[in-house]
Design a protein around this motif. Structure first.
Motif, PDB file in Angstrom:
ATOM      1  N   GLU A 251      -6.303   6.169   5.072  1.00 35.87           N
ATOM      2  CA  GLU A 251      -6.855   5.682   5.886  1.00 35.87           C
ATOM      3  C   GLU A 251      -7.028   5.876   7.085  1.00 35.87           C
TER       4      GLU A 251
ATOM      5  N   GLN B  96      -2.655   4.865   2.201  1.00 32.83           N
ATOM      6  CA  GLN B  96      -2.027   4.576   3.873  1.00 32.83           C
ATOM      7  C   GLN B  96      -2.297   5.402   4.767  1.00 32.83           C
ATOM      8  N   LYS B  97      -2.300   6.585   5.219  1.00 31.62           N
ATOM      9  CA  LYS B  97      -2.165   8.237   5.614  1.00 31.62           C
ATOM     10  C   LYS B  97      -3.892   8.024   5.761  1.00 31.62           C
TER      11      LYS B  97
ATOM     12  N   GLU C 187       1.887   4.823   0.047  1.00 37.71           N
ATOM     13  CA  GLU C 187       2.299   6.045   1.678  1.00 37.71           C
ATOM     14  C   GLU C 187       0.937   7.038   1.965  1.00 37.71           C
TER      15      GLU C 187
ATOM     16  N   MET D 247       0.788  -0.998   0.164  1.00 38.35           N
ATOM     17  CA  MET D 247      -0.070   0.410   0.191  1.00 38.35           C
ATOM     18  C   MET D 247       0.798   1.476  -0.374  1.00 38.35           C
TER      19      MET D 247
END
Length: 415
Positions: free
Chosen positions: A9, A6-7, A3, A1
């Motif tokens: 989410e 991910q952030k 960056e 995934m």
């Protein structure tokens, strides 16, 4: 995934928590952040030195380095901005409208957070704190993507903010910083529908147009500032000089600084040389039309593209016009709907100017430098919107909210 995903989410997972926080809880978190910035100002300045050194090595202009630089005084001002946000009314939960229907339905329209806001910006690390402060106060999570030129400063600031949030009701994941400096991280962020609710770009016209033209997430467009000051025939000479100098010289690197001075021909004959002399003393390069060059021999010729350029520097266009109509036509052609000013003692001319100029802020006898959230009493701003939907002009707390209808009934069904 990636960056970015991910952030985004992580930020999305905090949205419901933020929505349920009290004003007191949000305020305490912001006060903690403000104090942490003061306590760790030396560490922030050290990180900022890395950015400044990189900027010098890359040939960054003096004006942009000024926007990038952090000092103890500036950090203190940034922290004070958070404290001012604390003092402002919390718009979340405010009742906007109440409707009682004949069938007994009671409908209340209330302000609610937008959810997760993506902020894409360039060289100014103070935007990092302004943005997260306004977002947290309004119950929004925020995903920040600053410019690579301020990466060290932004990384240190967010690290300090995360530490300070750990002791508060606001989850630290509500503030995320995208560290990937590649253009692809912007491209991904502006297409994260379902994770990001709205994107706000802050910076030059190239960045803003890239986001506006390529985003699938809703965008609040903040504008490049090709701002004009028009000195009408009846302008007070002293006032005209003061406003001109302030609008251009006080801080030329910001979006509400003047880029073109429009001067009525009658005023120019008597007073333009004096104003030009003051500008020269302030190291401002002047570029002018043919009539300007006749009156100011040391000015350079202005090309057509100069009038469409946001310099953010000690450069100013001067164009002499025959009438208010000519000034209005010039602004309509080259303005970016940001901030425009007329200096005049003629009331009807001032009224017409303010009525006909299409801009977020239109001034009579005052510098365009006042287009600012602090100066408008908002405590801080997320940006200056030049669009017409949802928000326009300096965007404070209410601009970071949406609305929700709350409907209460007693068993009503629709027939």
């Amino acid at each position: 995934m990636s960056e970015v995903r991910q952030k985004a989410e992580l930020a999305r997972k905090t949205a419901s928590i933020l929505n349920s926080l009290t004003t007191e809880q949000k305020n305490q978190a912001l006060l903690n952040c403000a104090q942490a910035l003061i306590d760790h100002s030396e560490a922030i300045i050290e990180a900022n030195k890395e950015d400044l050194q990189r900027g010098r090595e890359n040939g960054t202009s003096v004006s942009l380095l000024d926007r990038l630089a952090l000092t103890e005084e500036r950090i203190s001002g940034i922290a004070e901005g958070l404290r001012q946000i604390v003092e402002l009314p919390d718009p979340v939960g405010e009742t906007l409208e109440t409707i009682d229907r004949p069938n007994g339905l009671h409908i209340v329209k209330k302000r609610v957070p937008l959810g997760v806001i993506g902020i894409i910006y360039e060289a100014r690390p103070n935007v990092t704190v302004d943005a997260l402060g306004l977002c947290l106060k309004t119950g929004n999570a925020v995903v920040l993507r600053g410019g690579s030129s301020a990466l060290s400063s932004n990384r240190k600031i967010v690290e300090i903010i995360h530490e300070s949030l750990s002791g508060s009701a606001v989850p630290r994941d509500a503030v995320q910083l995208i560290e990937d400096p590649n253009r692809s991280s912007v491209d991904e962020l502006i297409k994260l529908n379902g994770l990001i609710d709205v994107v706000i770009p802050r910076g030059g016209s190239s960045l803003i147009q890239t986001v506006v033209q390529n985003a699938s997430v809703p965008v609040i467009e903040t504008g490049a500032g090709i701002c004009h000051t028009y000195l009408d025939a009846s302008a007070d000479p002293s006032m005209a000089a003061d406003i001109t100098m302030n609008a251009k010289v006080q801080r030329p690197s910001v979006c509400n600084a003047m880029e073109t001075l429009l001067v009525h021909k009658d005023f120019a004959q008597s007073h333009l040389a004096d104003i030009a002399g003051k500008l020269r003393e302030a190291s401002v390069e002047l570029r002018g039309c043919d009539e300007t060059l006749r009156l100011i021999s040391w000015a350079k010729p202005a090309a057509e593209e100069d009038y469409a350029t946001e310099y953010n520097d000690y450069i100013l266009n001067i164009k002499i016009v025959d009438s208010l109509d000519a000034a209005l036509r010039h602004i309509d052609r080259f303005g970016t709907k940001h901030s425009e000013c007329i200096v005049t003692e003629n009331g009807p001319n001032a009224e017409r100017f303010q009525q006909e100029v299409d801009a977020a802020a239109v001034y009579h006898n005052a510098s365009t430098r006042f287009t600012d959230g602090f100066e408008f009493g908002f405590g801080a701003e997320i940006g200056i919107s030049t669009q017409k939907l949802h928000a326009r002009g300096p965007m404070g707390l209410p601009a970071l909210t949406s609305s929700k209808y709350i409907i209460n009934g007693s068993g009503q069904i629709r027939k």
